[in-house]
Design a protein around this motif. Structure first.
Motif, PDB file in Angstrom:
ATOM      1  N   GLY A  50       0.699  -1.167   0.010  1.00  0.00           N
ATOM      2  CA  GLY A  50       0.013   0.165  -0.107  1.00  0.00           C
ATOM      3  C   GLY A  50       0.823   1.324   0.013  1.00  0.00           C
ATOM      4  O   GLY A  50       0.582   2.288  -0.825  1.00  0.00           O
ATOM      5  N   VAL A  51       2.002   1.106   0.759  1.00  0.00           N
ATOM      6  CA  VAL A  51       2.878   2.418   0.724  1.00  0.00           C
ATOM      7  C   VAL A  51       3.343   2.567  -0.734  1.00  0.00           C
ATOM      8  O   VAL A  51       3.487   3.809  -1.158  1.00  0.00           O
ATOM      9  CB  VAL A  51       3.754   2.128   1.702  1.00  0.00           C
ATOM     10  N   TYR A  53       2.794   5.607  -3.181  1.00  0.00           N
ATOM     11  CA  TYR A  53       3.841   6.605  -3.654  1.00  0.00           C
ATOM     12  C   TYR A  53       3.941   6.607  -5.237  1.00  0.00           C
ATOM     13  O   TYR A  53       3.701   7.801  -5.667  1.00  0.00           O
ATOM     14  CB  TYR A  53       5.105   6.089  -3.100  1.00  0.00           C
ATOM     15  N   PHE A  54       3.443   5.563  -5.827  1.00  0.00           N
ATOM     16  CA  PHE A  54       3.485   5.773  -7.164  1.00  0.00           C
ATOM     17  C   PHE A  54       2.182   6.445  -7.750  1.00  0.00           C
ATOM     18  O   PHE A  54       2.640   7.313  -8.921  1.00  0.00           O
ATOM     19  CB  PHE A  54       3.574   4.257  -7.865  1.00  0.00           C
ATOM     20  N   ILE A  55       1.226   6.383  -7.268  1.00  0.00           N
ATOM     21  CA  ILE A  55      -0.026   6.932  -7.510  1.00  0.00           C
ATOM     22  C   ILE A  55       0.022   8.581  -7.487  1.00  0.00           C
ATOM     23  O   ILE A  55      -0.313   9.156  -8.054  1.00  0.00           O
ATOM     24  CB  ILE A  55      -1.198   6.399  -6.793  1.00  0.00           C
ATOM     25  N   ALA A  56       0.553   8.981  -6.313  1.00  0.00           N
ATOM     26  CA  ALA A  56       0.695  10.185  -6.139  1.00  0.00           C
ATOM     27  C   ALA A  56       1.735  11.031  -7.055  1.00  0.00           C
ATOM     28  O   ALA A  56       1.338  11.895  -7.718  1.00  0.00           O
ATOM     29  CB  ALA A  56       1.205  10.558  -4.842  1.00  0.00           C
ATOM     30  N   ARG A  57       2.775  10.176  -7.400  1.00  0.00           N
ATOM     31  CA  ARG A  57       3.854  10.668  -8.134  1.00  0.00           C
ATOM     32  C   ARG A  57       3.352  10.883  -9.617  1.00  0.00           C
ATOM     33  O   ARG A  57       3.636  11.761 -10.453  1.00  0.00           O
ATOM     34  CB  ARG A  57       4.931   9.600  -8.072  1.00  0.00           C
ATOM     35  N   LEU A  77       6.300  19.571  -2.958  1.00  0.00           N
ATOM     36  CA  LEU A  77       4.988  19.276  -3.051  1.00  0.00           C
ATOM     37  C   LEU A  77       4.937  17.540  -3.499  1.00  0.00           C
ATOM     38  O   LEU A  77       3.984  16.856  -3.191  1.00  0.00           O
ATOM     39  CB  LEU A  77       4.783  19.826  -4.466  1.00  0.00           C
ATOM     40  N   PHE A  78       5.919  17.001  -4.387  1.00  0.00           N
ATOM     41  CA  PHE A  78       5.991  15.747  -4.553  1.00  0.00           C
ATOM     42  C   PHE A  78       6.028  14.838  -3.328  1.00  0.00           C
ATOM     43  O   PHE A  78       5.478  13.644  -2.843  1.00  0.00           O
ATOM     44  CB  PHE A  78       7.061  15.297  -5.496  1.00  0.00           C
ATOM     45  N   ILE A  79       7.101  15.101  -2.501  1.00  0.00           N
ATOM     46  CA  ILE A  79       7.188  14.466  -1.214  1.00  0.00           C
ATOM     47  C   ILE A  79       6.038  14.553  -0.248  1.00  0.00           C
ATOM     48  O   ILE A  79       5.355  13.513   0.272  1.00  0.00           O
ATOM     49  CB  ILE A  79       8.486  15.067  -0.426  1.00  0.00           C
ATOM     50  N   LEU A  80       5.357  15.712  -0.186  1.00  0.00           N
ATOM     51  CA  LEU A  80       4.114  15.589   0.644  1.00  0.00           C
ATOM     52  C   LEU A  80       3.029  14.919   0.165  1.00  0.00           C
ATOM     53  O   LEU A  80       2.054  14.266   0.828  1.00  0.00           O
ATOM     54  CB  LEU A  80       3.629  17.030   0.985  1.00  0.00           C
ATOM     55  N   ALA A  81       2.856  14.959  -1.293  1.00  0.00           N
ATOM     56  CA  ALA A  81       1.564  14.303  -1.723  1.00  0.00           C
ATOM     57  C   ALA A  81       2.043  12.700  -1.740  1.00  0.00           C
ATOM     58  O   ALA A  81       0.982  12.128  -1.538  1.00  0.00           O
ATOM     59  CB  ALA A  81       1.631  14.615  -3.369  1.00  0.00           C
ATOM     60  N   GLU A  82       3.081  12.214  -1.832  1.00  0.00           N
ATOM     61  CA  GLU A  82       3.617  10.757  -1.753  1.00  0.00           C
ATOM     62  C   GLU A  82       3.061  10.243  -0.700  1.00  0.00           C
ATOM     63  O   GLU A  82       2.450   9.223  -0.367  1.00  0.00           O
ATOM     64  CB  GLU A  82       4.923  10.586  -2.100  1.00  0.00           C
ATOM     65  N   ILE A  83       3.368  10.920   0.500  1.00  0.00           N
ATOM     66  CA  ILE A  83       3.100  10.728   2.075  1.00  0.00           C
ATOM     67  C   ILE A  83       1.582  10.586   2.266  1.00  0.00           C
ATOM     68  O   ILE A  83       1.198   9.713   2.793  1.00  0.00           O
ATOM     69  CB  ILE A  83       3.966  11.732   2.908  1.00  0.00           C
ATOM     70  N   ALA A  84       1.070  11.742   1.628  1.00  0.00           N
ATOM     71  CA  ALA A  84      -0.347  11.794   2.056  1.00  0.00           C
ATOM     72  C   ALA A  84      -1.285  10.764   1.533  1.00  0.00           C
ATOM     73  O   ALA A  84      -2.430  10.488   1.845  1.00  0.00           O
ATOM     74  CB  ALA A  84      -1.019  13.402   1.412  1.00  0.00           C
ATOM     75  N   VAL A  85      -0.622  10.159   0.145  1.00  0.00           N
ATOM     76  CA  VAL A  85      -1.642   9.126  -0.338  1.00  0.00           C
ATOM     77  C   VAL A  85      -1.027   7.613   0.049  1.00  0.00           C
ATOM     78  O   VAL A  85      -1.929   6.957   0.242  1.00  0.00           O
ATOM     79  CB  VAL A  85      -1.474   9.111  -2.135  1.00  0.00           C
ATOM     80  N   ALA A  86       0.095   7.507   0.387  1.00  0.00           N
ATOM     81  CA  ALA A  86       0.742   6.416   0.792  1.00  0.00           C
ATOM     82  C   ALA A  86       0.406   5.915   2.119  1.00  0.00           C
ATOM     83  O   ALA A  86      -0.450   4.766   2.310  1.00  0.00           O
ATOM     84  CB  ALA A  86       2.178   6.347   0.732  1.00  0.00           C
TER      85      ALA A  86
END
Length: 506
Positions: free
Chosen positions: A220-221, A225-229, A249-258
């Protein structure tokens, strides 16, 4: 000497060694590493992004249930995991000493992340081992010894390390020395740690399903990560853009979705130890609000402290030795003093009033860094420090310490130590005793969110708006934490008076 006295001394010696081992790696992927990067000429924004190597400290509750559930052969559940993590930490610190932040930045960052992961894992086991080993009447003394040893290790790796680096002109040699020290701790854990009670068995759950659930959570993590990216790429953004705000922005979005996707996967796959532990916490009244308070309470401190070393060395022009003595050696002793004063105050004040008072003091102390950025080095004169030789560290020639620097460091560390006492008391009050290890790992992980995730933003902000405005901003972001304490005052009152505290990552 009776067998009881010998047994008590053995147990407390074990707590001393483990407290020291627990505190040693933190600065080696934090402030000490920042100093190494600064001296090697890494730019400020990149140093800020290197703060993300501490991400494992915010996620340790995810694998803490595995360390509760599974028992390495021969050495027992707690001691086995301690030996594994400590020997691995010694090896990784040596490997990191062979790498260059400039020549091999990717490998250097990978080594730092692995060290942070193993350090966070060691912390989980140390907390659980201390709880399992000590009888009720020894837990207060054991907690005090743990705090002392933890801070002593931070003085060594976060303060004396800077002095050694200046004297030896070699950060790799410093990390090699730390590797040998960690190796010594691992040998003590292997040969001398007492076993915990045989009655403390692993949790009763299906081991295969636990492993499947853990793998599903990791999947899931990765998926998050890939979905947000890819979503951001579809919107025309480039993860390798030179603009640091886009990278952030990429880092925060990846964490928020993962994170939500990982939680959903763990629940669906039956990661029972984690699921039951999380459910027991979130069933409490105000659980989400308390998590917000945990993140916000130290946020101003996290901003002010995230780039302290580059600010003092590069921004203000202080030497490594001066920063090491003032900010790390003297500063950490002042933190211990602040914790002691905070403990005395909390004997008279309830938890709510202590949190409110210490939160305000933390906020005010950040003004000192603004004053230093405005007035500059030498504004209040300096004090002479004579040459000394304390065996583990020496100063060959007399030196001077800036009075304004010392004043700022004193205010920040004393107020920070007081705030930590009340803050950790809050964390302990929120733990369900049935799931203490996982709950404490989860809550302390949320407590580390500010310390870890403000670092990239701090690097970008300090370059964009300058140091004085940056420290004013750190004062502003400290306000919501104090407001949250006031807003939750009734809920905090219901938690009752605090228990004796143990160490946390601040």
């Amino acid at each position: 000497m009776t067998a009881h006295t010998l047994g008590r001394g053995w147990r407390l010696f074990a707590i001393l060694v483990l407290g020291f081992a627990s505190g040693l790696p933190l600065a080696l992927t934090g402030q000490a590493m920042q100093a190494w990067l600064t001296i090697d000429g890494v730019d400020l924004a990149t140093i800020g992004f290197f703060g993300l190597v501490g991400v494992p400290y915010t996620f340790k509750f995810l694998w803490a249930p595995l360390m509760d559930r599974f028992e390495p052969p021969l050495l027992g559940r707690r001691r086995g995991w301690l030996v594994i993590t400590q020997f691995a930490l010694a090896a990784l610190l040596w490997w990191m000493s062979t790498l260059s932040p400039i020549g091999t930045p990717v490998l250097f960052a990978a080594a730092a992340v692995l060290i942070a992961f193993l350090s966070a894992s060691q912390d989980v086991v140390v907390d659980a081992y201390r709880t399992d080993l000590l009888p009720d009447e020894e837990r207060g003394l054991g907690a005090s010894i743990h705090v002392f040893a933890y801070r002593l290790a931070m003085i060594l790796s976060g303060g004396i390390a800077l002095i050694w680096a200046g004297q030896w002109a070699s950060w790799p040699r410093v990390y090699q020395t730390m590797s040998f020290i960690m190796l010594g701790c691992a040998v003590v854990s292997l040969l001398a740690l007492p076993r915990v009670s045989a009655a403390l068995k692993p949790l009763d759950s299906d081991p295969k399903r636990e492993l499947v659930g853990f793998v599903a959570m990791l999947a899931g993590v990765v998926a998050g990560y890939f979905i947000a990216r890819q979503t951001l790429i579809l919107f025309g953004l480039d993860p390798d853009d030179a603009n640091r705000w886009i990278q952030l922005l990429f880092i925060l979005a990846e964490i928020a979705v993962a994170l939500p996707l990982a939680a959903w996967a763990a629940k669906r796959a039956g990661f029972e130890t984690l699921n039951r532990s999380l459910s027991s916490y979130f069933d409490q009244r105000g659980a989400a609000a308390f998590l917000a308070l945990i993140i916000l309470y130290k946020l101003g401190d996290a901003f002010a402290g995230s780039l302290t070393t580059p600010f003092l060395i590069k921004g203000m022009g202080f030497s490594q030795e001066e920063v090491g003595i003032a900010n790390k050696v003297i500063g950490l002793w002042l933190t211990i003093l602040g914790a002691f004063i905070g403990g005395l105050i909390m004997m008279r004040l309830a938890l709510y009033r202590s949190l409110l008072l210490f939160g305000v003091l933390q906020l005010v102390s950040n003004f000192g860094f603004y004053l230093l950025a405005q007035l500059g080095k030498g504004a209040w004169g300096a004090v002479d420090v004579p040459a000394f030789d304390w065996v583990i560290v020496s100063l060959a020639d007399p030196a001077t310490l800036d009075w304004l620097l010392l004043t700022v460091i004193a205010g920040e560390n004393i107020s920070g130590g007081m705030g930590t006492v009340a803050f950790v008391a809050l964390l302990m009050s929120l733990c369900n005793q049935r799931f203490t290890a996982t709950h404490y790992a989860m809550l302390s992980a949320f407590a580390a969110v500010g310390r870890i995730y403000v670092s990239p933003l701090s690097g970008v902000l300090s370059q964009s708006i300058g140091w004085p405005a940056f420290f004013l901003f750190s004062i502003v972001v400290a306000v919501p934490g104090v407001v949250m304490v006031w807003w939750l005052r009734e809920a905090i009152h219901r938690l009752g008076r605090p228990q004796p505290v143990t160490e946390v990552d601040d």
